[in-house]
Structure formats: structure tokens, C-alpha cells
Motif scaffolding. Structure first.
Motif, PDB file in Angstrom:
ATOM      1  N   GLY A 289       7.993 -12.065 -10.847  1.00  0.00           N
ATOM      2  CA  GLY A 289       9.013 -12.277 -11.858  1.00  0.00           C
ATOM      3  C   GLY A 289       9.665 -10.940 -12.163  1.00  0.00           C
ATOM      4  O   GLY A 289      10.067 -10.211 -11.279  1.00  0.00           O
ATOM      5  N   LYS A 290       9.737 -10.620 -13.434  1.00  0.00           N
ATOM      6  CA  LYS A 290      10.397  -9.380 -13.822  1.00  0.00           C
ATOM      7  C   LYS A 290       9.405  -8.226 -13.960  1.00  0.00           C
ATOM      8  O   LYS A 290       9.759  -7.129 -14.338  1.00  0.00           O
ATOM      9  CB  LYS A 290      11.105  -9.570 -15.180  1.00  0.00           C
ATOM     10  N   ARG A 291       8.132  -8.520 -13.720  1.00  0.00           N
ATOM     11  CA  ARG A 291       7.135  -7.473 -13.926  1.00  0.00           C
ATOM     12  C   ARG A 291       6.670  -6.914 -12.611  1.00  0.00           C
ATOM     13  O   ARG A 291       6.518  -7.648 -11.640  1.00  0.00           O
ATOM     14  CB  ARG A 291       5.877  -8.066 -14.568  1.00  0.00           C
ATOM     15  N   TYR A 292       6.372  -5.623 -12.613  1.00  0.00           N
ATOM     16  CA  TYR A 292       5.720  -5.108 -11.417  1.00  0.00           C
ATOM     17  C   TYR A 292       4.678  -4.105 -11.831  1.00  0.00           C
ATOM     18  O   TYR A 292       4.734  -3.533 -12.906  1.00  0.00           O
ATOM     19  CB  TYR A 292       6.734  -4.494 -10.448  1.00  0.00           C
ATOM     20  N   ASP A 293       3.676  -3.949 -10.981  1.00  0.00           N
ATOM     21  CA  ASP A 293       2.749  -2.862 -11.246  1.00  0.00           C
ATOM     22  C   ASP A 293       2.379  -2.160  -9.953  1.00  0.00           C
ATOM     23  O   ASP A 293       2.500  -2.711  -8.858  1.00  0.00           O
ATOM     24  CB  ASP A 293       1.527  -3.307 -12.048  1.00  0.00           C
ATOM     25  N   ILE A 294       1.968  -0.915 -10.118  1.00  0.00           N
ATOM     26  CA  ILE A 294       1.662  -0.078  -8.969  1.00  0.00           C
ATOM     27  C   ILE A 294       0.324   0.595  -9.237  1.00  0.00           C
ATOM     28  O   ILE A 294       0.151   1.239 -10.267  1.00  0.00           O
ATOM     29  CB  ILE A 294       2.771   0.994  -8.778  1.00  0.00           C
ATOM     30  N   ASP A 295      -0.626   0.374  -8.347  1.00  0.00           N
ATOM     31  CA  ASP A 295      -1.919   1.066  -8.438  1.00  0.00           C
ATOM     32  C   ASP A 295      -1.983   2.080  -7.320  1.00  0.00           C
ATOM     33  O   ASP A 295      -1.343   1.905  -6.287  1.00  0.00           O
ATOM     34  CB  ASP A 295      -3.078   0.079  -8.236  1.00  0.00           C
ATOM     35  N   THR A 296      -2.812   3.100  -7.501  1.00  0.00           N
ATOM     36  CA  THR A 296      -2.896   4.099  -6.435  1.00  0.00           C
ATOM     37  C   THR A 296      -4.303   4.167  -5.875  1.00  0.00           C
ATOM     38  O   THR A 296      -5.268   3.842  -6.569  1.00  0.00           O
ATOM     39  CB  THR A 296      -2.544   5.497  -6.971  1.00  0.00           C
ATOM     40  N   GLN A 297      -4.396   4.550  -4.631  1.00  0.00           N
ATOM     41  CA  GLN A 297      -5.684   4.896  -4.030  1.00  0.00           C
ATOM     42  C   GLN A 297      -5.431   5.877  -2.898  1.00  0.00           C
ATOM     43  O   GLN A 297      -4.288   6.181  -2.578  1.00  0.00           O
ATOM     44  CB  GLN A 297      -6.429   3.645  -3.559  1.00  0.00           C
ATOM     45  N   GLU A 298      -6.525   6.386  -2.314  1.00  0.00           N
ATOM     46  CA  GLU A 298      -6.369   7.349  -1.217  1.00  0.00           C
ATOM     47  C   GLU A 298      -5.910   6.615   0.043  1.00  0.00           C
ATOM     48  O   GLU A 298      -6.270   5.464   0.259  1.00  0.00           O
ATOM     49  CB  GLU A 298      -7.720   8.026  -0.919  1.00  0.00           C
ATOM     50  N   TRP A 299      -5.162   7.286   0.880  1.00  0.00           N
ATOM     51  CA  TRP A 299      -4.823   6.716   2.193  1.00  0.00           C
ATOM     52  C   TRP A 299      -6.056   6.806   3.088  1.00  0.00           C
ATOM     53  O   TRP A 299      -6.696   7.844   3.147  1.00  0.00           O
ATOM     54  CB  TRP A 299      -3.697   7.526   2.849  1.00  0.00           C
ATOM     55  N   GLU A 300      -6.363   5.735   3.805  1.00  0.00           N
ATOM     56  CA  GLU A 300      -7.470   5.821   4.770  1.00  0.00           C
ATOM     57  C   GLU A 300      -6.905   6.113   6.153  1.00  0.00           C
ATOM     58  O   GLU A 300      -7.602   6.505   7.056  1.00  0.00           O
ATOM     59  CB  GLU A 300      -8.255   4.512   4.834  1.00  0.00           C
ATOM     60  N   ASN A 301      -5.616   5.812   6.335  1.00  0.00           N
ATOM     61  CA  ASN A 301      -5.022   6.049   7.651  1.00  0.00           C
ATOM     62  C   ASN A 301      -3.633   6.623   7.440  1.00  0.00           C
ATOM     63  O   ASN A 301      -3.281   6.992   6.328  1.00  0.00           O
ATOM     64  CB  ASN A 301      -4.983   4.744   8.450  1.00  0.00           C
ATOM     65  N   ASN A 302      -2.836   6.694   8.493  1.00  0.00           N
ATOM     66  CA  ASN A 302      -1.525   7.319   8.357  1.00  0.00           C
ATOM     67  C   ASN A 302      -0.666   6.596   7.338  1.00  0.00           C
ATOM     68  O   ASN A 302      -0.574   5.366   7.369  1.00  0.00           O
ATOM     69  CB  ASN A 302      -0.789   7.310   9.699  1.00  0.00           C
ATOM     70  N   PRO A 303      -0.010   7.353   6.468  1.00  0.00           N
ATOM     71  CA  PRO A 303       0.855   6.721   5.472  1.00  0.00           C
ATOM     72  C   PRO A 303       1.983   5.958   6.144  1.00  0.00           C
ATOM     73  O   PRO A 303       2.484   6.352   7.200  1.00  0.00           O
ATOM     74  CB  PRO A 303       1.434   7.907   4.691  1.00  0.00           C
ATOM     75  N   LYS A 304       2.361   4.841   5.536  1.00  0.00           N
ATOM     76  CA  LYS A 304       3.544   4.106   5.992  1.00  0.00           C
ATOM     77  C   LYS A 304       3.962   3.188   4.859  1.00  0.00           C
ATOM     78  O   LYS A 304       3.221   3.007   3.900  1.00  0.00           O
ATOM     79  CB  LYS A 304       3.228   3.311   7.255  1.00  0.00           C
ATOM     80  N   ASN A 305       5.136   2.623   4.973  1.00  0.00           N
ATOM     81  CA  ASN A 305       5.594   1.651   3.988  1.00  0.00           C
ATOM     82  C   ASN A 305       5.523   0.253   4.581  1.00  0.00           C
ATOM     83  O   ASN A 305       6.006   0.031   5.686  1.00  0.00           O
ATOM     84  CB  ASN A 305       7.053   1.950   3.596  1.00  0.00           C
TER      85      ASN A 305
END
Length: 331
Positions: A289-305
């Protein structure tokens, strides 16, 4: 109703959500006892939640009850995917899978589990049913994130216990529900009694039918067996799913502005892993809906989107162009 003969693959799944006391147990019992020879597997958090008619019970394993009508009831062990595989691999004939979520839960993680690469080729998410107790539900409930999400994600809202309230109260509740979810599909019920063809195998949860394009772009090569003929169902409802992957990072401000941008308003749900140039962390992104959330953690492998967006009548090219504009260029 013709008997539904379904192989285990493509097994339809209905998720039942709703607050404590909304009548989920009663509905589950109704489904278990009225299943025109439909062999149902019900996944619950606790057997205690369902008061199964003792005459139906044949045997109890550690986390499985077998019923005389061929249905089974399983408790979800720590891992939902694991439990689903147990059912898929069991030698019992199963036509239908029903998952009951806990009353306080946000149903999205469970919905996404069934849309995940591990399960989406084996099951078909048919619908999400949200039960609401007409007598005790007030608009204050919507201040709770879980209640809000249960309504937003419900393909069908079952307004239960309508026998206990006045017409006016029902109209008021419906107005509240429509405020949160325009065009919500609301059914009135008493004691969870609703004709099963209205709630089972209705194929309303379109986001599961990934357009073939996103399928071919996905990197899970061990799933070669996508059936592409599903993708056109999507169009009927105007629902579509777009996936976006990229090996360079987003600019965090540009990305956040895009979320507020009107084109993103047509996206109902999105989930993904985000890589921002400004951060060394992996960002887990969920939008509903209109809400979003973002959690963080360590990368285990190469970063990508990697991002999946589900919405109505999205302009795929425009959306992807906008996303690309948020990327930090190589230079």
C-alpha cells in the motif's frame, strides 16, 4: 460443484488471516466438514487452535492429524516452506492447501513465501481471505499495522458474525474497509458459513502469475519448468508483476523520491534487496500500500539490486526507466 481433481503440482493455496476471535477456527471447521470430497490439508500454528470433531479424527502423528474424510491438519514447524514440502511429499492425496496465520500477524511474509522461487512452481496462491468479527471490530483496529495489512492483502473480506450487529454497524464497517481498500470484495457470513465455491479455487490472487519476462530474467536456473501460459491471466485483472535486477547501486535519495513519485503509487506490493551507493549494508525492502519499510543486514555475497513490484496496469518501461535513473552510474 464438480469435484476438483488437481495434481499436487499447482496445488491451490488459500491463506486465512484475521484477528483473534474473528472466527478463523470456525471457518476451518466448516471447510473440513463440508468439503465435497475435497481433500484439504490445513496448516496451523497450534492444533489447539482447531477444535476438530473427535469423530473425524483417525490418527495423530507428531505434527499431523489425519481425518476420516481424507483431510489432514499439520502444525507449521519452524519453517513454513518445510511444512509445505512435507504435505507435498506425503503419500496422501491432497487437493487443496489452507494456511491459517496467527491473528496478530502481517500476512505479507506468508504470501511472499508462496510466491518464492522454492514454492511458486509447485503451488498456486489462490486467494487470501481476511476474517473480520463484525461485532468487535472498530476502526481503531486499523491503527494496528497487522489489521491494516490483513485488509489490504485480503482478496476477499469475510465480515463474520453479522447476525450479532445492526445493519448500520455493518454499513459503517464496510465504509471503513472501502476506505482502506477500494473495491474490496466483502462477503457477509455467520459462523463462518460460506459456500466453499465462493472462497476456494477462485483464482483471484493474480500476482502469482509472473509475466514470462520476469521469469526468464530470474537467476534461479534450477527452475526450468515455468509454464508460461499463466502469464496472460494476469492481464484480465490488470494485475502484473515486474522484476528489476541490476549490478550497480541506487542513489538513496533518488530511490526514496521515486517511492513517493506517483508512478510508484500504482505499485501495491514490492519486495526486494536493495544496494545503495551510500551504504555497505544490504537493504531488505518491503512495500505494501502506501507504507514501506527497509531493514538492513550484512551482504553474504556480491551486492546487487533485485526488486519485484506488483500492481495494476503498470507501465513497465516507464517504471524501469525511472528505476534506472536512480542508479549511480559507473563513471
Amino acid at each position: 460443484m464438480e469435484s476438483l481433481i488437481l495434481p499436487k503440482r499447482g496445488l491451490p493455496v488459500t491463506i486465512i488471516t484475521g484477528f483473534l476471535g474473528s472466527g478463523k477456527t470456525t471457518l476451518l471447521n466448516h471447510i473440513l466438514t463440508n468439503n465435497q470430497d475435497l481433500k484439504v490439508a490445513i496448516l496451523v500454528n497450534e492444533f489447539g487452535d482447531i477444535d476438530i470433531d473427535s469423530q473425524l479424527l483417525i490418527s495423530t502423528d507428531d505434527n499431523m492429524l489425519s481425518l476420516s474424510n481424507g483431510c489432514i491438519c499439520c502444525t507449521i514447524n519452524d519453517d513454513l516452506i518445510d511444512t509445505v514440502f512435507q504435505v507435498l511429499e506425503s503419500d496422501k492425496k491432497i487437493d487443496y492447501l489452507i494456511v491459517e496465520t496467527t491473528g496478530v500477524a502481517d500476512p505479507l511474509p506468508i504470501i511472499l513465501t508462496f510466491l518464492s522461487p522454492e514454492l511458486r512452481d509447485l503451488v498456486r496462491l489462490d486467494s487470501v481471505l481476511t476474517l473480520i468479527d463484525a461485532e468487535n471490530f472498530t476502526s481503531e483496529h486499523f491503527e494496528s499495522d497487522a489489521a491494516l495489512k490483513q485488509v489490504i492483502f485480503g482478496d476477499i473480506i469475510l465480515l463474520n458474525k453479522v447476525d450479532l450487529v445492526t445493519e448500520d454497524k455493518i454499513k459503517e464497517l464496510e465504509k471503513d474497509i472501502y476506505c482502506i481498500k477500494q473495491g474490496a470484495n466483502i462477503l457477509h457470513t455467520e459462523y463462518g458459513k460460506v459456500p466453499l465455491p465462493l472462497i476456494l479455487d477462485i483464482d483471484v490472487s493474480k500476482p502469482t502469475n509472473y509475466p514470462s519476462e520476469s521469469v526468464t530474467n530470474s537467476h534461479d536456473h534450477h527452475h526450468h519448468h515455468h509454464d508460461h501460459h499463466h502469464s496472460n491471466h494476469l492481464e484480465i485483472d490488470g494485475f502484473m508483476s515486474i522484476s528489476f535486477e541490476c549490478n550497480c547501486p541506487f542513489n538513496v535519495d533518488k530511490f526514496q523520491n521515486l517511492i513517493i513519485d506517483n508512478i510508484m503509487n500504482q505499485v501495491f506490493r514490492a519486495k526486494g534487496i536493495l544496494w545503495f551507493a551510500e551504504s555497505k549494508l544490504k537493504h531488505i525492502f518491503q512495500l505494501s500500500g502506501k507504507r514501506y519499510d527497509i531493514d538492513t543486514q550484512e551482504w553474504e555475497n556480491n551486492p546487487k539490486n533485485q526488486l519485484i513490484m506488483i500492481g495494476r496496469n503498470l507501465d513497465e518501461n516507464k517504471l524501469k526507466t525511472k528505476l534506472k535513473e536512480c542508479l549511480v552510474s559507473e563513471s
